[in-house]
Write an enzyme that holds these catalytic residues in place. Sequence first.
Site, PDB file in Angstrom:
ATOM      1  N   SER A 570       0.850  -1.187   0.000  1.00  0.00           N
ATOM      2  CA  SER A 570       0.000   0.000   0.000  1.00  0.00           C
ATOM      3  C   SER A 570       0.892   1.246   0.000  1.00  0.00           C
ATOM      4  O   SER A 570       1.690   1.417  -0.909  1.00  0.00           O
ATOM      5  CB  SER A 570      -0.960  -0.042   1.190  1.00  0.00           C
ATOM      6  OG  SER A 570      -1.998   0.884   1.043  1.00  0.00           O
ATOM      7  N   ASP A 656      -9.812  -3.774  -5.471  1.00  0.00           N
ATOM      8  CA  ASP A 656      -9.285  -2.848  -4.473  1.00  0.00           C
ATOM      9  C   ASP A 656      -9.843  -1.443  -4.722  1.00  0.00           C
ATOM     10  O   ASP A 656      -9.729  -0.909  -5.818  1.00  0.00           O
ATOM     11  CB  ASP A 656      -7.759  -2.823  -4.562  1.00  0.00           C
ATOM     12  CG  ASP A 656      -7.102  -2.123  -3.380  1.00  0.00           C
ATOM     13  OD1 ASP A 656      -7.799  -1.408  -2.646  1.00  0.00           O
ATOM     14  OD2 ASP A 656      -5.887  -2.296  -3.211  1.00  0.00           O
ATOM     15  N   HIS A 691      -8.396  -4.759  -1.259  1.00  0.00           N
ATOM     16  CA  HIS A 691      -7.151  -4.249  -0.692  1.00  0.00           C
ATOM     17  C   HIS A 691      -6.489  -5.244   0.260  1.00  0.00           C
ATOM     18  O   HIS A 691      -5.264  -5.300   0.356  1.00  0.00           O
ATOM     19  CB  HIS A 691      -7.430  -2.939   0.041  1.00  0.00           C
ATOM     20  CG  HIS A 691      -6.205  -2.137   0.337  1.00  0.00           C
ATOM     21  ND1 HIS A 691      -5.438  -1.548  -0.644  1.00  0.00           N
ATOM     22  CD2 HIS A 691      -5.601  -1.815   1.523  1.00  0.00           C
ATOM     23  CE1 HIS A 691      -4.427  -0.888  -0.090  1.00  0.00           C
ATOM     24  NE2 HIS A 691      -4.499  -1.044   1.217  1.00  0.00           N
TER      25      HIS A 691
END
Length: 724
Positions: A570, A656, A691
């Site tokens: 991320s 995501d 995610h």
Amino acid sequence: MALDSSGSATSNSGAVLSAPIAKRVPTERVHHGDVFVDDYEWLREKKNPEVISYLEEENAFTDAQTEALAPLREKIYEEIKGRTRETDLSLPTRMGKYWYYSRSFEGKQYGVFCRCPIADADDWTPPLLEVGVDIPGEQVLLDSNELAEGHEFFSLGASSLSQAGDLLAYSVDTVGDERYTLRVKNVETGELLPDEIPGTGGGATWSLDGTHVFYVTVDESWRPDSIWRHRLGTEPSADVRVFHEADERFGVGVGTTRSEKFLVIGADSKLTSEVWFLESDNPEGEFRVLLPRREGVSYSADHAVIGGEDRLLILHNDVVDGVKSENFLLSEAPLADPADQTILIPHRADVRLEDVDVFSDKLVLSYRREALPRVAVWPLTSDGYGELKEVDFGLTLFSAGLGGNPEWETPTLRMGLTSFVTPMQIFDYVPETGELLLRKEQVVLGEYNADDYEQRRDWAVAADGTRIPISIVQRKDAPAGPKPLLLYGYGSYEASIDPGFSIARLSVLDRGMVFVVAHVRGGGEMGRFWYDQGKMLTKKNTFTDFLSCARHLVDTGVTTPDRMVADGGSAGGLLVGAVANLAPELFAGILTNVPFVDPLTSMLLPELPLTTSEWEEWGNPLDDKDVYDYMKSYSPYENVEAKDYPAILAMTGLNDTRVYYVEPAKWVAKLRATKTGDSQLILKTDMTSGHGGPSGRYERWKEIAFEYSWLLGTVGLAEAEPAN
């Protein structure tokens, strides 16, 4: 399909699979007089069959490139599985008339939420529940395996019981986009009520009488912007929006004080916050603001009863005597006048106050000192406050914090403790005596012995002289000299990467790898100033700190560049993507999950999820040329060059909504077309997840095994046998 510098892969069948080459569709982006030509922006078209086809080609290429690692993947998966007690029970938590706990079962992906009645109202010792032994009065409240049946992805959002314990509000996401459908179940009869609310956020909060549920919805950019009130038995179309946040920098949430006397709405940006209260026995009343928002002031508040009077305890970072309380302070105020504050714990430059938990007769303070989380208990007496005592856990490198303590009145406090070598331990702390009663310890099957491993703290020195903490863990019997090493970093949002145990990590430690965390600026390990020095127009400190840590590990003989892999996901993917451009010669590989590698494009698109609320983290490049130029100078995607890069494995999820799949897809496509050398470059897209990656535990273990097998292969340990 033409080959590029990443070469081709040959499968066991002998078929040669060429590396996919994404077509170029030049798209001009013009801001502040700068023209950037983006050849791969077309990959954002998720519904375009050509995009899906390209991602599937990348997956096929990745499968072929890693086919030789399949036996190692399977072995690591079996090691993780073999060390994990698959059929287990969590430690029960007392709430109302019941003990609540979860069960896991061998072969099942998800947990089962259960409860059993309290035998003695005065007994706070959790029952010793054993696998295979009948539990008197046990009720299964929610079986996630049943809810997940028929879905490739499943995530449980809300799981909230009414105060009476008879109704359960829960929500599920079966797509991976973090939009949930909220349902209500009567857990005493097993009846599923007709109330069904789609498109909610992940949580749910009950009114005191159990007649209303409050929930969050998100706007088109996935920002939680509204709080709604639903009366049981009515149509969702009749729900009342009780709060709406118009400022796109802010997100909202709803909960209750532990005393259950008040419902609480919080509206927060990265820098500013506002809290609203409402008596929970008056769910159709009007919420009132405690302290109106002021730019740059963050605060939280909870209800306390001190000396028989209702009070507010407020944690904030406002200016006091002309000095900004950047590390926060704790104050007390009358419920009727929150602005009339008395400081209880003043600001300190070396201590970051993070939270205060309020109980009927004590406070629990959570704070950070010397890059480690701490816990202290402060009794409330008839006269006010007793003696504040920090809980001593007896370790030098650890992570400790308050666990699940839902009851307002409780003689003990549930706390958790772990380290890189210590499996999670759960204690009940007795404030009156200072005893820590060990109630449960994470089981590691096999022959795990913490004494076989060592953890230590080291410090690197950044270019500007700042000392950067480094956490190191390895086997004690590791041979002398440089060793293969995984260097992990994050460095954003004031998030701290604290010591924590991992069963899966043993598979790489036992094969001779060293695991290291670089606690770089942009995180919160050293306080709010640590965060402030790694964001906005100081963001590059995050990247250069990481490189300083890497060079320190080389200079001190811990590893060598050809045996070191950088890891981050991320916002940590932004970190490792940036260092791949800055110093590719320092690393043998780059491992990254859902990487935020095209940050400038995202921050220029306010319609994307999170963008406007993220401007206080990265800056607003739409309005500010300096921010635009600065972000462009470090964006991993925009700074790819014709030079040799380390081996790269990028992983993402098609659904995501936080970091779109398109960012790693574009990054890999540009690297393929630009980089020199023959290092491996592969992209793996999970076509069903978001995610957080795959949802079931066995699928997650397979994903970890995939990463670790690639990691071991990259540093030359694919054939290594684990110790023990």
